[in-house]
Design a protein around this motif. Structure first.
Motif, PDB file in Angstrom:
ATOM      1  N   PRO A 110      36.967  35.156  41.405  1.00  0.00           N
ATOM      2  CA  PRO A 110      38.012  35.377  40.397  1.00  0.00           C
ATOM      3  C   PRO A 110      37.488  35.269  38.965  1.00  0.00           C
ATOM      4  O   PRO A 110      37.944  35.996  38.082  1.00  0.00           O
ATOM      5  CB  PRO A 110      39.037  34.285  40.681  1.00  0.00           C
ATOM      6  N   ILE A 111      36.508  34.395  38.746  1.00  0.00           N
ATOM      7  CA  ILE A 111      35.964  34.244  37.391  1.00  0.00           C
ATOM      8  C   ILE A 111      35.233  35.513  36.944  1.00  0.00           C
ATOM      9  O   ILE A 111      35.260  35.875  35.775  1.00  0.00           O
ATOM     10  CB  ILE A 111      35.053  32.999  37.282  1.00  0.00           C
ATOM     11  N   ALA A 112      34.615  36.218  37.892  1.00  0.00           N
ATOM     12  CA  ALA A 112      33.916  37.469  37.557  1.00  0.00           C
ATOM     13  C   ALA A 112      34.924  38.541  37.131  1.00  0.00           C
ATOM     14  O   ALA A 112      34.714  39.248  36.140  1.00  0.00           O
ATOM     15  CB  ALA A 112      33.092  37.948  38.748  1.00  0.00           C
ATOM     16  N   VAL A 113      36.020  38.631  37.878  1.00  0.00           N
ATOM     17  CA  VAL A 113      37.063  39.601  37.530  1.00  0.00           C
ATOM     18  C   VAL A 113      37.649  39.248  36.166  1.00  0.00           C
ATOM     19  O   VAL A 113      37.860  40.122  35.312  1.00  0.00           O
ATOM     20  CB  VAL A 113      38.158  39.639  38.619  1.00  0.00           C
ATOM     21  N   LEU A 114      37.888  37.965  35.934  1.00  0.00           N
ATOM     22  CA  LEU A 114      38.442  37.515  34.654  1.00  0.00           C
ATOM     23  C   LEU A 114      37.506  37.839  33.495  1.00  0.00           C
ATOM     24  O   LEU A 114      37.933  38.390  32.472  1.00  0.00           O
ATOM     25  CB  LEU A 114      38.712  36.009  34.694  1.00  0.00           C
ATOM     26  N   LEU A 115      36.219  37.521  33.649  1.00  0.00           N
ATOM     27  CA  LEU A 115      35.269  37.756  32.563  1.00  0.00           C
ATOM     28  C   LEU A 115      35.076  39.242  32.262  1.00  0.00           C
ATOM     29  O   LEU A 115      34.973  39.643  31.099  1.00  0.00           O
ATOM     30  CB  LEU A 115      33.932  37.092  32.888  1.00  0.00           C
ATOM     31  N   VAL A 116      35.024  40.058  33.312  1.00  0.00           N
ATOM     32  CA  VAL A 116      34.879  41.500  33.095  1.00  0.00           C
ATOM     33  C   VAL A 116      36.098  42.044  32.349  1.00  0.00           C
ATOM     34  O   VAL A 116      35.969  42.815  31.398  1.00  0.00           O
ATOM     35  CB  VAL A 116      34.668  42.235  34.440  1.00  0.00           C
ATOM     36  N   ASN A 117      37.297  41.612  32.755  1.00  0.00           N
ATOM     37  CA  ASN A 117      38.507  42.085  32.092  1.00  0.00           C
ATOM     38  C   ASN A 117      38.615  41.572  30.666  1.00  0.00           C
ATOM     39  O   ASN A 117      39.020  42.306  29.769  1.00  0.00           O
ATOM     40  CB  ASN A 117      39.750  41.703  32.893  1.00  0.00           C
ATOM     41  N   ILE A 148      41.654  49.658  35.107  1.00  0.00           N
ATOM     42  CA  ILE A 148      41.061  50.183  36.348  1.00  0.00           C
ATOM     43  C   ILE A 148      40.327  49.081  37.093  1.00  0.00           C
ATOM     44  O   ILE A 148      40.383  49.001  38.333  1.00  0.00           O
ATOM     45  CB  ILE A 148      40.135  51.380  36.032  1.00  0.00           C
ATOM     46  N   THR A 149      39.636  48.208  36.367  1.00  0.00           N
ATOM     47  CA  THR A 149      38.923  47.097  36.993  1.00  0.00           C
ATOM     48  C   THR A 149      39.893  46.160  37.708  1.00  0.00           C
ATOM     49  O   THR A 149      39.610  45.688  38.820  1.00  0.00           O
ATOM     50  CB  THR A 149      38.107  46.318  35.944  1.00  0.00           C
ATOM     51  N   LEU A 150      41.038  45.891  37.091  1.00  0.00           N
ATOM     52  CA  LEU A 150      42.036  45.040  37.749  1.00  0.00           C
ATOM     53  C   LEU A 150      42.540  45.673  39.042  1.00  0.00           C
ATOM     54  O   LEU A 150      42.616  45.017  40.085  1.00  0.00           O
ATOM     55  CB  LEU A 150      43.221  44.801  36.801  1.00  0.00           C
ATOM     56  N   VAL A 151      42.867  46.949  38.986  1.00  0.00           N
ATOM     57  CA  VAL A 151      43.373  47.646  40.169  1.00  0.00           C
ATOM     58  C   VAL A 151      42.284  47.729  41.243  1.00  0.00           C
ATOM     59  O   VAL A 151      42.542  47.484  42.433  1.00  0.00           O
ATOM     60  CB  VAL A 151      43.891  49.054  39.783  1.00  0.00           C
ATOM     61  N   ALA A 152      41.054  48.057  40.823  1.00  0.00           N
ATOM     62  CA  ALA A 152      39.955  48.181  41.796  1.00  0.00           C
ATOM     63  C   ALA A 152      39.660  46.837  42.467  1.00  0.00           C
ATOM     64  O   ALA A 152      39.426  46.787  43.688  1.00  0.00           O
ATOM     65  CB  ALA A 152      38.701  48.713  41.107  1.00  0.00           C
ATOM     66  N   SER A 153      39.670  45.759  41.698  1.00  0.00           N
ATOM     67  CA  SER A 153      39.400  44.451  42.313  1.00  0.00           C
ATOM     68  C   SER A 153      40.513  44.067  43.278  1.00  0.00           C
ATOM     69  O   SER A 153      40.257  43.510  44.353  1.00  0.00           O
ATOM     70  CB  SER A 153      39.230  43.378  41.241  1.00  0.00           C
ATOM     71  N   TYR A 154      41.750  44.398  42.955  1.00  0.00           N
ATOM     72  CA  TYR A 154      42.862  44.135  43.874  1.00  0.00           C
ATOM     73  C   TYR A 154      42.698  44.925  45.173  1.00  0.00           C
ATOM     74  O   TYR A 154      42.869  44.390  46.270  1.00  0.00           O
ATOM     75  CB  TYR A 154      44.197  44.472  43.200  1.00  0.00           C
ATOM     76  N   LEU A 155      42.354  46.210  45.023  1.00  0.00           N
ATOM     77  CA  LEU A 155      42.192  47.046  46.216  1.00  0.00           C
ATOM     78  C   LEU A 155      41.016  46.585  47.074  1.00  0.00           C
ATOM     79  O   LEU A 155      41.092  46.601  48.310  1.00  0.00           O
ATOM     80  CB  LEU A 155      42.024  48.509  45.814  1.00  0.00           C
ATOM     81  N   LEU A 156      39.921  46.169  46.445  1.00  0.00           N
ATOM     82  CA  LEU A 156      38.765  45.675  47.198  1.00  0.00           C
ATOM     83  C   LEU A 156      39.104  44.396  47.956  1.00  0.00           C
ATOM     84  O   LEU A 156      38.700  44.219  49.121  1.00  0.00           O
ATOM     85  CB  LEU A 156      37.578  45.428  46.267  1.00  0.00           C
ATOM     86  N   ILE A 157      39.841  43.510  47.323  1.00  0.00           N
ATOM     87  CA  ILE A 157      40.206  42.250  47.985  1.00  0.00           C
ATOM     88  C   ILE A 157      41.222  42.506  49.100  1.00  0.00           C
ATOM     89  O   ILE A 157      41.112  41.943  50.196  1.00  0.00           O
ATOM     90  CB  ILE A 157      40.762  41.245  46.949  1.00  0.00           C
ATOM     91  N   THR A 158      42.180  43.369  48.864  1.00  0.00           N
ATOM     92  CA  THR A 158      43.268  43.586  49.825  1.00  0.00           C
ATOM     93  C   THR A 158      42.848  44.443  51.015  1.00  0.00           C
ATOM     94  O   THR A 158      43.091  44.082  52.170  1.00  0.00           O
ATOM     95  CB  THR A 158      44.472  44.254  49.123  1.00  0.00           C
TER      96      THR A 158
END
Length: 156
Positions: free
Chosen positions: A96-103, A78-88
Motif C-alpha cells: 500500500p505504501i508503494a501505491v500511496l507514494l506513486v500517487n 490510472i495508477t489507482l484503478v490499475a492497482s485496484y484491478l491488480l489486487i482484486t
C-alpha cells in the motif's frame, strides 16, 4: 523612479503607465490645514483592457496547464484503478505504501504542472514559444522574482 523601468524588461502586455500607490494613512489623527492651492491627487487607474492578459497568451497558458497538469493527474488516477484491478482480479499484492507514494508523486507533479504551465508559456503575443518552454520558463521566472524583490524593497 524612472531608472527602474530601463533596468528590467517590461512584460510584453504590461501597461506603459506606472500605477501610483495610494498615500499611507497614519493611525494618529492629524490637524488638517485649509489650503485651497493643494488639491488631493487621484490615484492613477488602469482600464480593464490594460490589466488583462491578452487572449492569445491566456489560451497558450491554458493549453500548457492542461498538458503539464492533466497528464500526471490522469496517470495518478490510472495508477489507482490499475492497482485496484491488480489486487482484486490478478491476486497481486502491492504494498500500500508503494501505491500511496506513486500517487502522491504523480498528483504532486500535477500541482507543479499548473505553475510550470503558466510560467513556460511565452508571454509575448507575437511569439508562440517552444514545445517544452524551458527558455520561456527561465525568462518568466526571472521577471516574477524581480517584481517580488522590487515590491519587497518598496514595502520596507
Amino acid at each position: 523612479m524612472p531608472g527602474e523601468e530601463s533596468e528590467r524588461s517590461r512584460l510584453p502586455f504590461e501597461p506603459n503607465k506606472k500605477r501610483q500607490k495610494p498615500a499611507k494613512t497614519n493611525s494618529q489623527p492629524t490637524v488638517k490645514l485649509q489650503e485651497s492651492s493643494k488639491q488631493p491627487q487621484k490615484p492613477q487607474t488602469f482600464t480593464k483592457e490594460e490589466m488583462t492578459i491578452p487572449e492569445v497568451v491566456s489560451q497558450r497558458m491554458i493549453r500548457r496547464v492542461a498538458a503539464f497538469c492533466g497528464i500526471p493527474t490522469l496517470l495518478g488516477i490510472i495508477t489507482l484503478v490499475a492497482s485496484y484491478l491488480l489486487i482484486t482480479f490478478a491476486d497481486i499484492q502491492l504494498p500500500p505504501i508503494a501505491v500511496l507514494l506513486v500517487n502522491m508523486g504523480l498528483f504532486g507533479l500535477g500541482v507543479l504542472g499548473i505553475t510550470y504551465g503558466v510560467l513556460s508559456a511565452s508571454w509575448d503575443e507575437e511569439r508562440p514559444g517552444s514545445l517544452l518552454g524551458v527558455g520561456e520558463f527561465g525568462t518568466n521566472w526571472g521577471r516574477m522574482t524581480e517584481v517580488w524583490r522590487e515590491t519587497r524593497k518598496k514595502n520596507v
